[in-house]
Design an enzyme around this catalytic site. Structure first.
Site, PDB file in Angstrom:
ATOM      1  CE  LYS A  48     -10.479 -85.018  22.807  1.00  0.00           C
ATOM      2  NZ  LYS A  48     -10.766 -84.843  21.355  1.00  0.00           N
ATOM      3  CB  SER A  90     -13.979 -86.808  21.460  1.00  0.00           C
ATOM      4  OG  SER A  90     -12.828 -86.407  20.746  1.00  0.00           O
ATOM      5  CB  SER A 145     -13.211 -85.189  17.954  1.00  0.00           C
ATOM      6  OG  SER A 145     -13.880 -86.424  17.874  1.00  0.00           O
TER       7      SER A 145
END
Length: 483
Positions: A93, A168, A192
């Site tokens: 990520k 996210s 997220s």
């Protein structure tokens, strides 16, 4: 309902890419597959699919990756001891630092930033033998459950190019759902990790606070609510990655030793239990029509695994709890972003949500922050009281279905106005404020083929129980996670 096919014009995944991460790792270990075969298969898949969805960014050169795969095969042939992720291609990520590989945080401020050290969990993934092939896309600084930024653009939902991927960890969820990576990391503050897992039909675990060490960072005591965790197409794959991520690190003083192997722990099935269904908190949460019905149908599946569900509404001031979450988030994230806000040149590059967090943080007083923390403490105590009677808490993972790309956030949910960019994800705050493990389980699709998930929240530090329950539920599904 059964899982619909993706609306993206993608070919079916090949045999290797359809294998689980656990199966691939085992095949490499037993020399039934070479690392080169695995890496090449996933790279081919990325080349075929990623241009349509923009899930993986900063992808490394294919030749460099294959040379690393060949070196791994040579070590294996030489009898060198390998780790549990040996040979697995993983994209990290883009909020986590990766040595020698661009880490943008989704911000034009860091568009060309190349870190000189790994985040702690990234270092562990490398040592476990994984091959890091690139990054997964995120919103700017992870703000907002919608993956778009001015550096790489938006990530599209795995099932429908007209819809957002969530965030996210949107890039990670889409890459998983479309078989571009075997397993993925995510991070979660206000949903997220859970939200994009729900919106792309995969599993995602927000671990207990402290199980996965955060950092390195300039502040390691106050910023407690954001955590890193695993995402997977199945529960066992998440356990495989969590075993690597978890455990005490001396430079993360709030971390702790893991209680044993989560993957091994899944070898003993869940014995059933009691689930407290919070629903929409007696109408406190505005929820888009169709979501509660999908959740209740999923709870019916838990009955097949010997779980009994009862509706429960805790006696708590949920509006005060949300305001405490907002304040503590501003005190953490807003203050961390202030260094960019204070530079006029960088301030112009911040999106409105980041500026909102900073400017509200600057208005906070110490008594306000303490009062918010006191409310959080009361909530933790209330949760422990619930867990005296129940094994798990169930809630929708999100209050809305995936919305259209280009819509930054829903300004109204079920006829009620949203007063901030993240109010529609209020449902995610309960596990965060309690420091609890929370797993998203995919629960199907509405009549418009939009995916949704349900979160199972467990006792703090009882992550294995949450994983076991998710695995028991997974065994009842008539469809495989992913797209």
């Amino acid at each position: 309902m059964l899982r619909p096919q993706t609306k993206h014009a993608v070919p079916p995944a090949g045999d290797i890419c359809r294998l689980s991460a656990v199966e691939i790792a085992d095949a490499i270990r037993r020399k039934r597959l070479s690392v080169r075969e695995v890496v090449a298969a996933f790279f081919d898949r990325i080349e075929a699919v990623n241009p349509l969805v923009n899930a993986i960014v900063s992808l490394r050169d294919r030749g460099d990756i294959l040379r690393e795969a060949d070196a791994a095969d040579a070590r294996r042939q030489a009898g060198v001891e390998t780790g549990p992720l040996f040979g697995l291609p993983i994209a990290i990520k883009d909020l986590a630092s990766t040595t020698g590989l661009r880490t943008s945080f989704g911000s034009p401020i860091f568009a060309d930033f190349v870190p000189q050290e790994d985040d702690f969990f990234v270092e562990r993934i490398r040592k476990a033998g994984a091959i890091i092939i690139g990054k997964t896309n995120v919103p700017e600084f992870g703000l907002g459950s919608n993956t778009y930024n001015s550096v790489f653009g938006p990530t599209l939902n795995a099932f429908d190019p007209a819809l957002t991927a969530g965030g996210s960890s949107g890039g990670a969820a889409v890459a998983l759902a479309l078989d571009m990576v075997p397993v993925a990391d995510g991070s979660d503050f206000g949903g997220s990790l859970r939200n994009p897992a729900a919106w792309n039909n995969v599993f995602g675990l927000r671990p207990s606070q402290g199980l996965v060490p955060g950092g390195p960072d300039v502040e390691v005591f106050h910023a407690q609510m954001g955590v890193d965790g695993p995402m997977g197409r199945n529960v066992h794959d998440m356990a495989l990655l969590l075993d690597v991520q978890a455990g005490y690190h001396p430079h993360a003083p709030l971390s702790y030793e893991k209680p044993g192997s989560f993957l091994d722990g899944l070898g003993m099935a869940a014995a059933g239990g009691r689930i407290a269904w919070f629903g929409d908190l007696g109408g406190h949460l505005p929820v888009e029509p169709g979501i509660l019905g999908l959740c209740e149908a999923a709870l019916g599946r838990f009955a097949e695994a010997s779980f009994v569900t009862e509706a429960l509404l805790p006696d708590f001031d949920f509006e005060a709890l949300w305001q405490a979450f907002v304040m503590l988030r501003q005190a953490s994230s807003g203050c961390a972003l202030k260094t960019h806000y204070d530079d006029p040149a960088k301030r112009r590059l911040l999106k409105p949500e980041a500026i909102w967090e900073v400017e509200n943080a600057m208005r906070l007083t110490a008594p306000q922050i303490r009062a918010a923390s006191v409310i959080r403490t009361s909530w933790h105590r209330a949760l422990l009281s619930v867990f005296d009677r129940y094994d798990l808490i169930a809630l929708p993972t999100a209050q809305v279905f995936p919305f259209e790309v280009g819509t930054h956030w829903p300004h109204e949910v079920a006829g009620r106005a949203m007063d901030s960019y993240h109010r529609w994800m209020q449902v995610s705050a309960f596990a965060t404020l309690g420091g609890c493990p929370a797993v998203n389980v995919p629960i199907g699709f509405d009549d418009r083929s939009r995916p949704m998930g349900m979160q199972l929240i467990g006792r703090p530090r009882d992550d294995l129980a949450v994983l076991k329950a998710a695995a028991a539920y997974e065994a009842t599904l008539p469809w495989q996670a992913g797209a």
